[in-house]
Design a protein around this motif. Structure first.
Motif, mmCIF file in Angstrom:
data_model
loop_
_atom_site.group_PDB
_atom_site.id
_atom_site.type_symbol
_atom_site.label_atom_id
_atom_site.label_comp_id
_atom_site.label_asym_id
_atom_site.label_seq_id
_atom_site.Cartn_x
_atom_site.Cartn_y
_atom_site.Cartn_z
ATOM 1 N N VAL A 83 0.841 -1.205 0.000
ATOM 2 C CA VAL A 83 0.000 0.000 0.000
ATOM 3 C C VAL A 83 0.872 1.250 0.000
ATOM 4 O O VAL A 83 0.732 2.139 -0.861
ATOM 5 C CB VAL A 83 -0.953 -0.003 1.210
ATOM 6 C CG1 VAL A 83 -1.645 1.357 1.349
ATOM 7 C CG2 VAL A 83 -1.999 -1.097 1.060
ATOM 8 N N SER A 86 3.167 1.488 -3.165
ATOM 9 C CA SER A 86 2.433 1.806 -4.395
ATOM 10 C C SER A 86 2.191 3.301 -4.515
ATOM 11 O O SER A 86 2.448 3.902 -5.564
ATOM 12 C CB SER A 86 1.102 1.051 -4.416
ATOM 13 O OG SER A 86 1.301 -0.340 -4.458
ATOM 14 N N PHE A 87 1.706 3.920 -3.442
ATOM 15 C CA PHE A 87 1.453 5.359 -3.476
ATOM 16 C C PHE A 87 2.755 6.135 -3.646
ATOM 17 O O PHE A 87 2.812 7.122 -4.406
ATOM 18 C CB PHE A 87 0.730 5.805 -2.202
ATOM 19 C CG PHE A 87 -0.713 5.436 -2.166
ATOM 20 C CD1 PHE A 87 -1.610 5.971 -3.078
ATOM 21 C CD2 PHE A 87 -1.202 4.551 -1.229
ATOM 22 C CE1 PHE A 87 -2.960 5.638 -3.067
ATOM 23 C CE2 PHE A 87 -2.544 4.195 -1.203
ATOM 24 C CZ PHE A 87 -3.425 4.746 -2.127
ATOM 25 N N TYR A 90 4.118 5.668 -7.223
ATOM 26 C CA TYR A 90 3.293 6.412 -8.175
ATOM 27 C C TYR A 90 3.605 7.903 -8.117
ATOM 28 O O TYR A 90 3.750 8.570 -9.151
ATOM 29 C CB TYR A 90 1.816 6.173 -7.876
ATOM 30 C CG TYR A 90 0.882 7.017 -8.713
ATOM 31 C CD1 TYR A 90 0.728 6.765 -10.077
ATOM 32 C CD2 TYR A 90 0.181 8.074 -8.153
ATOM 33 C CE1 TYR A 90 -0.120 7.545 -10.854
ATOM 34 C CE2 TYR A 90 -0.664 8.861 -8.921
ATOM 35 C CZ TYR A 90 -0.820 8.599 -10.269
ATOM 36 O OH TYR A 90 -1.649 9.374 -11.031
ATOM 37 N N PHE A 177 -5.768 10.273 -7.958
ATOM 38 C CA PHE A 177 -6.081 9.038 -7.247
ATOM 39 C C PHE A 177 -6.909 8.103 -8.120
ATOM 40 O O PHE A 177 -6.695 6.883 -8.124
ATOM 41 C CB PHE A 177 -6.835 9.346 -5.954
ATOM 42 C CG PHE A 177 -7.230 8.113 -5.182
ATOM 43 C CD1 PHE A 177 -6.287 7.405 -4.456
ATOM 44 C CD2 PHE A 177 -8.541 7.649 -5.201
ATOM 45 C CE1 PHE A 177 -6.639 6.257 -3.762
ATOM 46 C CE2 PHE A 177 -8.904 6.515 -4.500
ATOM 47 C CZ PHE A 177 -7.951 5.821 -3.783
ATOM 48 N N GLN A 178 -7.889 8.644 -8.865
ATOM 49 C CA GLN A 178 -8.682 7.811 -9.767
ATOM 50 C C GLN A 178 -7.825 7.212 -10.869
ATOM 51 O O GLN A 178 -8.000 6.054 -11.252
ATOM 52 C CB GLN A 178 -9.818 8.642 -10.366
ATOM 53 C CG GLN A 178 -10.917 9.015 -9.376
ATOM 54 C CD GLN A 178 -11.947 9.942 -9.998
ATOM 55 O OE1 GLN A 178 -11.616 10.790 -10.832
ATOM 56 N NE2 GLN A 178 -13.206 9.798 -9.573
ATOM 57 N N THR A 179 -6.899 8.004 -11.389
ATOM 58 C CA THR A 179 -5.977 7.491 -12.410
ATOM 59 C C THR A 179 -5.140 6.347 -11.864
ATOM 60 O O THR A 179 -4.945 5.320 -12.531
ATOM 61 C CB THR A 179 -5.056 8.617 -12.898
ATOM 62 O OG1 THR A 179 -5.856 9.703 -13.391
ATOM 63 C CG2 THR A 179 -4.139 8.123 -13.994
ATOM 64 N N PHE A 180 -4.662 6.536 -10.648
ATOM 65 C CA PHE A 180 -3.861 5.485 -10.016
ATOM 66 C C PHE A 180 -4.680 4.222 -9.791
ATOM 67 O O PHE A 180 -4.240 3.111 -10.105
ATOM 68 C CB PHE A 180 -3.307 5.995 -8.686
ATOM 69 C CG PHE A 180 -2.695 4.923 -7.833
ATOM 70 C CD1 PHE A 180 -1.428 4.428 -8.119
ATOM 71 C CD2 PHE A 180 -3.382 4.396 -6.744
ATOM 72 C CE1 PHE A 180 -0.864 3.430 -7.341
ATOM 73 C CE2 PHE A 180 -2.828 3.403 -5.966
ATOM 74 C CZ PHE A 180 -1.565 2.926 -6.265
ATOM 75 N N ARG A 181 -5.902 4.382 -9.277
ATOM 76 C CA ARG A 181 -6.727 3.224 -8.902
ATOM 77 C C ARG A 181 -7.274 2.481 -10.111
ATOM 78 O O ARG A 181 -7.339 1.250 -10.106
ATOM 79 C CB ARG A 181 -7.871 3.682 -7.999
ATOM 80 C CG ARG A 181 -8.778 2.553 -7.501
ATOM 81 C CD ARG A 181 -9.737 3.076 -6.453
ATOM 82 N NE ARG A 181 -10.589 4.129 -6.972
ATOM 83 C CZ ARG A 181 -11.767 3.900 -7.589
ATOM 84 N NH1 ARG A 181 -12.184 2.668 -7.777
ATOM 85 N NH2 ARG A 181 -12.506 4.909 -8.018
ATOM 86 N N LYS A 182 -7.658 3.194 -11.164
ATOM 87 C CA LYS A 182 -8.349 2.565 -12.287
ATOM 88 C C LYS A 182 -7.440 2.224 -13.463
ATOM 89 O O LYS A 182 -7.796 1.391 -14.303
ATOM 90 C CB LYS A 182 -9.486 3.459 -12.769
ATOM 91 C CG LYS A 182 -10.596 3.653 -11.733
ATOM 92 C CD LYS A 182 -11.720 4.507 -12.291
ATOM 93 C CE LYS A 182 -12.846 4.666 -11.273
ATOM 94 N NZ LYS A 182 -13.970 5.491 -11.800
ATOM 95 N N PHE A 185 -2.650 1.124 -11.287
ATOM 96 C CA PHE A 185 -2.587 -0.042 -10.406
ATOM 97 C C PHE A 185 -2.930 -1.338 -11.142
ATOM 98 O O PHE A 185 -2.206 -2.333 -11.010
ATOM 99 C CB PHE A 185 -3.512 0.165 -9.204
ATOM 100 C CG PHE A 185 -3.316 -0.835 -8.116
ATOM 101 C CD1 PHE A 185 -2.342 -0.657 -7.147
ATOM 102 C CD2 PHE A 185 -4.105 -1.975 -8.053
ATOM 103 C CE1 PHE A 185 -2.147 -1.596 -6.139
ATOM 104 C CE2 PHE A 185 -3.931 -2.914 -7.051
ATOM 105 C CZ PHE A 185 -2.950 -2.721 -6.098
ATOM 106 N N THR A 189 -0.226 -4.780 -12.017
ATOM 107 C CA THR A 189 -0.518 -5.957 -11.192
ATOM 108 C C THR A 189 0.592 -7.001 -11.203
ATOM 109 O O THR A 189 0.944 -7.536 -10.135
ATOM 110 C CB THR A 189 -1.847 -6.591 -11.639
ATOM 111 O OG1 THR A 189 -2.902 -5.639 -11.484
ATOM 112 C CG2 THR A 189 -2.166 -7.818 -10.811
#
Length: 273
Positions: A83, A86-87, A90, A177-182, A185, A189
């Motif tokens: 966690v 990753s942040f 990024y 954050f949306q770019t990172f999550r969708k 990330f 994988t």
């Protein structure tokens, strides 16, 4: 490659695999020998295989408790490290932040500190927080030694993701954050799985912090627990070998389950498009 070349290659491969696997084969063969044969002969195979060492390994010490402790600490360490790493990776690789090279340099420098150099302040910190003989007391130092590795590996994977995908998401109104999550990330994988396996194995095998911080037997992890099999006057190699085989099986199963993702992560970006 001609026929002789293929035969030579396979012979070399067999010898190489044998040399790599030899310690594990010898430990397994030792674990099924009767105790009186371990020191009396150096034969590879025994004519009277026995599981008495496995029974002793499980009954003389709380081996299953050690394994549970290692699983809990390793899994929590892996999740937290992934966690935070990753942040961090990024932000360092994808966002317009000044001093990215300096940040990665500091991370690299932190990973070079030997454990023995930070064991004293870590011990004082954990003791001051009242976290000795607990899972959290081990997770805190494990995070400190696993984060630099995780950040560096994930930074490499994040850098290989095309920036055009991120720019398209920004044009559609997506937040960082949306770019990172969708987008970022999911595409990373394979690298995340590879990093997770490496962090898990490092936490599973760690010895120094586990020995120093968790002194109660019920809180010991596998490496420390196995070292406690020896007594003042003897070393029960049969019990130690059996315990080693038992605790290695979960790691082998874990690697076999995720082997495709691990290979995919290790080879990701190796082919230039």
């Amino acid at each position: 490659m001609n026929k002789r070349g293929k035969i030579g290659f396979y012979i070399f491969l067999i010898i190489f695999v044998f040399l790599v696997m030899f310690p594990f084969i010898w430990v397994f063969l030792t674990s099924i020998k009767p105790v009186n044969e371990i020191f009396s002969s150096f034969k590879w195979f025994t004519s009277n295989p026995s599981l008495s060492s496995y029974e002793a390994a499980l009954t003389n010490r709380p081996l299953l408790r050690y394994m549970l402790n290692s699983f809990v600490v390793s899994i929590l360490t892996t999740l937290l490290a992934l966690v935070f790493a990753s942040f961090t990776a990024y932000a360092v690789t994808r966002l317009p932040i000044k001093g990215k090279g300096l940040i990665l340099g500091i991370v690299l420098a932190a990973s070079m500190f030997p454990q023995i150099a930070i064991i004293s302040p870590m011990f004082n910190l954990v003791t001051g927080l009242g976290l000795r003989n607990s899972y959290l007391g081990l997770i805190i130092p494990y995070i400190t030694i696993s984060l630099p590795l995780a950040i560096w590996i994930l930074s490499t994977f994040f850098q290989k993701i095309p920036y055009e995908l991120e720019e398209s998401a920004k044009l559609d109104g997506a937040s960082p954050f949306q770019t990172f999550r969708k987008i970022i990330f999911p595409l990373a994988t394979p690298g995340i799985f590879t990093t997770g396996i490496l962090v898990f194995i490092a936490a599973w095998n760690e010895y120094l912090f586990a020995l120093t911080i968790n002194s109660e037997d019920s809180w010991r992890t596998v490496p420390v627990g196995i070292s406690m099999y020896q007594s003042e006057f003897s070393v029960p190699w049969g019990d130690i070998s059996a315990a080693t085989v038992i605790v290695t099986i979960p790691i082998v199963i874990l690697v076999l389950i995720f082997q495709r993702r691990i290979v995919s992560g290790l080879t990701s970006g190796s082919v230039k498009e």
